[in-house]
Design a protein around this motif. Structure first.
Motif, PDB file in Angstrom:
ATOM      1  N   GLY A  27      48.338  76.341 111.959  1.00  0.00           N
ATOM      2  CA  GLY A  27      48.668  75.188 111.213  1.00  0.00           C
ATOM      3  C   GLY A  27      48.648  75.446 109.774  1.00  0.00           C
ATOM      4  O   GLY A  27      49.338  75.051 109.075  1.00  0.00           O
ATOM      5  N   MET A  28      47.620  76.057 109.335  1.00  0.00           N
ATOM      6  CA  MET A  28      47.369  76.532 107.875  1.00  0.00           C
ATOM      7  C   MET A  28      48.438  77.325 107.472  1.00  0.00           C
ATOM      8  O   MET A  28      48.820  77.137 106.339  1.00  0.00           O
ATOM      9  CB  MET A  28      45.876  77.106 107.972  1.00  0.00           C
ATOM     10  N   VAL A  29      48.840  78.123 108.199  1.00  0.00           N
ATOM     11  CA  VAL A  29      49.897  79.105 107.862  1.00  0.00           C
ATOM     12  C   VAL A  29      51.331  78.428 107.736  1.00  0.00           C
ATOM     13  O   VAL A  29      51.945  78.400 106.777  1.00  0.00           O
ATOM     14  CB  VAL A  29      50.059  80.290 108.880  1.00  0.00           C
ATOM     15  N   THR A  30      51.487  77.362 108.440  1.00  0.00           N
ATOM     16  CA  THR A  30      52.682  76.640 108.424  1.00  0.00           C
ATOM     17  C   THR A  30      52.648  75.610 107.049  1.00  0.00           C
ATOM     18  O   THR A  30      53.718  75.507 106.422  1.00  0.00           O
ATOM     19  CB  THR A  30      52.763  75.617 109.726  1.00  0.00           C
ATOM     20  N   VAL A  31      51.331  75.102 106.817  1.00  0.00           N
ATOM     21  CA  VAL A  31      51.493  74.193 105.785  1.00  0.00           C
ATOM     22  C   VAL A  31      51.418  75.274 104.430  1.00  0.00           C
ATOM     23  O   VAL A  31      52.384  74.752 103.276  1.00  0.00           O
ATOM     24  CB  VAL A  31      50.013  73.500 105.639  1.00  0.00           C
ATOM     25  N   GLY A  32      50.869  76.233 104.448  1.00  0.00           N
ATOM     26  CA  GLY A  32      51.157  77.330 103.327  1.00  0.00           C
ATOM     27  C   GLY A  32      52.543  77.600 102.930  1.00  0.00           C
ATOM     28  O   GLY A  32      52.727  77.549 101.895  1.00  0.00           O
ATOM     29  N   SER A 243      49.810  68.722  99.392  1.00  0.00           N
ATOM     30  CA  SER A 243      48.344  68.686  99.147  1.00  0.00           C
ATOM     31  C   SER A 243      47.411  67.814 100.322  1.00  0.00           C
ATOM     32  O   SER A 243      46.442  68.163 100.702  1.00  0.00           O
ATOM     33  CB  SER A 243      48.157  67.981  97.734  1.00  0.00           C
ATOM     34  N   PRO A 244      47.968  66.767 100.685  1.00  0.00           N
ATOM     35  CA  PRO A 244      47.356  66.109 101.694  1.00  0.00           C
ATOM     36  C   PRO A 244      47.068  66.692 102.962  1.00  0.00           C
ATOM     37  O   PRO A 244      46.213  66.690 103.937  1.00  0.00           O
ATOM     38  CB  PRO A 244      48.181  64.734 102.069  1.00  0.00           C
ATOM     39  N   SER A 245      48.053  67.632 103.355  1.00  0.00           N
ATOM     40  CA  SER A 245      48.182  68.472 104.624  1.00  0.00           C
ATOM     41  C   SER A 245      47.256  69.569 104.614  1.00  0.00           C
ATOM     42  O   SER A 245      46.461  69.947 105.537  1.00  0.00           O
ATOM     43  CB  SER A 245      49.726  69.024 104.712  1.00  0.00           C
ATOM     44  N   VAL A 246      47.156  70.201 103.224  1.00  0.00           N
ATOM     45  CA  VAL A 246      46.427  71.262 103.056  1.00  0.00           C
ATOM     46  C   VAL A 246      44.885  70.783 103.185  1.00  0.00           C
ATOM     47  O   VAL A 246      44.162  71.462 103.763  1.00  0.00           O
ATOM     48  CB  VAL A 246      46.551  71.835 101.610  1.00  0.00           C
ATOM     49  N   ILE A 247      44.471  69.720 102.532  1.00  0.00           N
ATOM     50  CA  ILE A 247      43.203  69.215 102.322  1.00  0.00           C
ATOM     51  C   ILE A 247      42.806  68.866 104.070  1.00  0.00           C
ATOM     52  O   ILE A 247      41.564  69.083 104.681  1.00  0.00           O
ATOM     53  CB  ILE A 247      43.050  68.055 101.685  1.00  0.00           C
ATOM     54  N   GLY A 248      43.970  68.045 104.822  1.00  0.00           N
ATOM     55  CA  GLY A 248      43.392  67.851 106.134  1.00  0.00           C
ATOM     56  C   GLY A 248      43.081  68.939 107.166  1.00  0.00           C
ATOM     57  O   GLY A 248      42.291  68.811 107.689  1.00  0.00           O
ATOM     58  N   VAL A 249      43.980  69.923 106.837  1.00  0.00           N
ATOM     59  CA  VAL A 249      43.797  71.205 107.764  1.00  0.00           C
ATOM     60  C   VAL A 249      42.593  71.967 107.306  1.00  0.00           C
ATOM     61  O   VAL A 249      41.961  72.400 108.205  1.00  0.00           O
ATOM     62  CB  VAL A 249      45.069  72.152 107.596  1.00  0.00           C
ATOM     63  N   VAL A 250      42.365  71.929 105.972  1.00  0.00           N
ATOM     64  CA  VAL A 250      41.126  72.780 105.791  1.00  0.00           C
ATOM     65  C   VAL A 250      39.826  71.943 106.234  1.00  0.00           C
ATOM     66  O   VAL A 250      38.615  72.783 106.764  1.00  0.00           O
ATOM     67  CB  VAL A 250      41.107  73.097 104.175  1.00  0.00           C
ATOM     68  N   VAL A 251      39.960  70.897 105.934  1.00  0.00           N
ATOM     69  CA  VAL A 251      38.363  70.006 106.431  1.00  0.00           C
ATOM     70  C   VAL A 251      38.488  70.109 108.023  1.00  0.00           C
ATOM     71  O   VAL A 251      37.261  70.221 108.508  1.00  0.00           O
ATOM     72  CB  VAL A 251      38.746  68.468 106.033  1.00  0.00           C
ATOM     73  N   THR A 252      39.581  70.194 108.799  1.00  0.00           N
ATOM     74  CA  THR A 252      39.399  70.232 109.981  1.00  0.00           C
ATOM     75  C   THR A 252      38.824  71.575 110.342  1.00  0.00           C
ATOM     76  O   THR A 252      38.004  71.685 111.419  1.00  0.00           O
ATOM     77  CB  THR A 252      40.819  70.053 110.838  1.00  0.00           C
ATOM     78  N   ILE A 253      39.370  72.637 109.699  1.00  0.00           N
ATOM     79  CA  ILE A 253      38.918  74.003 110.222  1.00  0.00           C
ATOM     80  C   ILE A 253      37.510  74.102 109.844  1.00  0.00           C
ATOM     81  O   ILE A 253      36.761  74.615 110.580  1.00  0.00           O
ATOM     82  CB  ILE A 253      39.776  74.956 109.353  1.00  0.00           C
ATOM     83  N   ILE A 254      36.976  73.467 108.638  1.00  0.00           N
ATOM     84  CA  ILE A 254      35.688  73.536 108.410  1.00  0.00           C
ATOM     85  C   ILE A 254      34.727  73.065 109.583  1.00  0.00           C
ATOM     86  O   ILE A 254      33.477  73.539 110.180  1.00  0.00           O
ATOM     87  CB  ILE A 254      35.379  72.865 107.203  1.00  0.00           C
ATOM     88  N   LEU A 255      35.150  71.720 109.986  1.00  0.00           N
ATOM     89  CA  LEU A 255      34.369  71.136 111.056  1.00  0.00           C
ATOM     90  C   LEU A 255      34.165  72.164 112.420  1.00  0.00           C
ATOM     91  O   LEU A 255      33.516  72.250 112.958  1.00  0.00           O
ATOM     92  CB  LEU A 255      35.115  69.689 111.379  1.00  0.00           C
TER      93      LEU A 255
END
Length: 274
Positions: A27-32, A243-255
């Motif tokens: 998902g992070m690759v897709t958003v990027g 930006s919202p998608s990036v923040i959402g994906v990154v926060v999900t990955i961190i958890l």
């Protein structure tokens, strides 16, 4: 390495978590990739000189593209790290799990930096880039063509046609951002009162047709004949579209990473059963 019930539970959870980790990494690759696509509309050879000139301190608008590419790279790396975690859990290999935990912790720190940079981009765009755009605009817009001897002036005109915008701030009347430019104060069709806005601001024009833009658009600024949106707002929306998608994906990955580290440590701490 034999595991008690706690270790077995941790093993199942670690494998499950890393499958989720794999999906979110993709998902992070897709958003990027989506962010790079959106930025590519303005980060072309004709507009890039203008983006590079919009720098405040050490920040440049052009860095947003590099940040988007780094998101893709991190996403790919996450995908392979998740595979390492799954393999280490299935094999109950303590050394692989320790390596996995070490890499995940480093990824956690990296993503915190990514979030901080992304937030900085947002705050900088809101606080300082508009003023810088107006400064560059007033100092460099000299002609409503893409063939002048000023590459930044040409880039502004290309941006008007590419993003369907006009000026820095919204254009709502014949009094607008262009009034303080060289084109209006010193030399040009605006200074000669022939035009109030550039022909490149007219709707449905491109590099081949802007020279024949209807006079009712650029001379009279008739509503519905030109693009009223300011380029600052359009550029900001384009650069921050994901930006919202990036923040959402990154926060999900961190958890997910925090949970994965806990379960990996749980497996590593199990004592061998006799």
């Amino acid at each position: 390495m034999n595991l008690n019930w706690g270790g077995r539970f941790g093993k199942v959870c670690l494998i499950t978590t890393n499958f989720l980790f794999t999906v979110v990494g993709l998902g992070m690759v897709t958003v990027g990739a989506l962010a790079v696509r959106d930025i590519a509309t303005v980060n072309n050879d004709k507009i890039k000189p203008l983006l590079d000139s919009l720098s405040v301190d050490s920040f440049s608008v052009g860095v947003v593209n590099s940040l988007s590419i780094s998101i893709i790279v991190v996403g790919v790396f996450i995908f392979f790290v998740a595979g390492l975690g799954i393999y280490g859990a299935c094999c109950q290999n303590k050394y692989l799990l320790v390596t996995y935990v070490s890499i995940v912790v480093m990824l956690l720190l990296t993503k915190i930096v990514v979030i901080a940079l992304w937030v900085t981009v947002h705050k900088t765009m809101e606080r300082e880039i508009r003023a810088k755009m107006i400064e560059v605009f007033n100092n460099n817009f000299i002609e409503d063509t893409i063939t002048s001897n000023n590459s930044l002036s040409n880039a502004w005109n290309c941006m008007f046609m590419t993003l369907d915008c006009c000026g820095v701030n919204p254009v709502v009347s014949t009094t607008n951002d262009f009034d303080l430019t060289y084109w209006c104060t010193t030399s040009g069709s605006c200074e000669d009162t022939i035009s109030q806005i550039p022909r490149t601001c007219c709707i449905n024009v491109d590099e081949n047709t802007y020279t024949s833009a209807p006079i009712g658009c650029h001379a009279s600024v008739n509503k519905g004949t030109y693009n009223p949106k300011g380029c600052y707002d359009v550029l900001k929306d384009t650069l921050q579209s994901q930006s919202p998608s990036v923040i959402g994906v990154v926060v999900t990955i961190i958890l997910i990473e925090i949970i994965a580290v806990i379960f990996a440590i749980l497996i590593c701490c199990q004592k061998k059963e006799s």
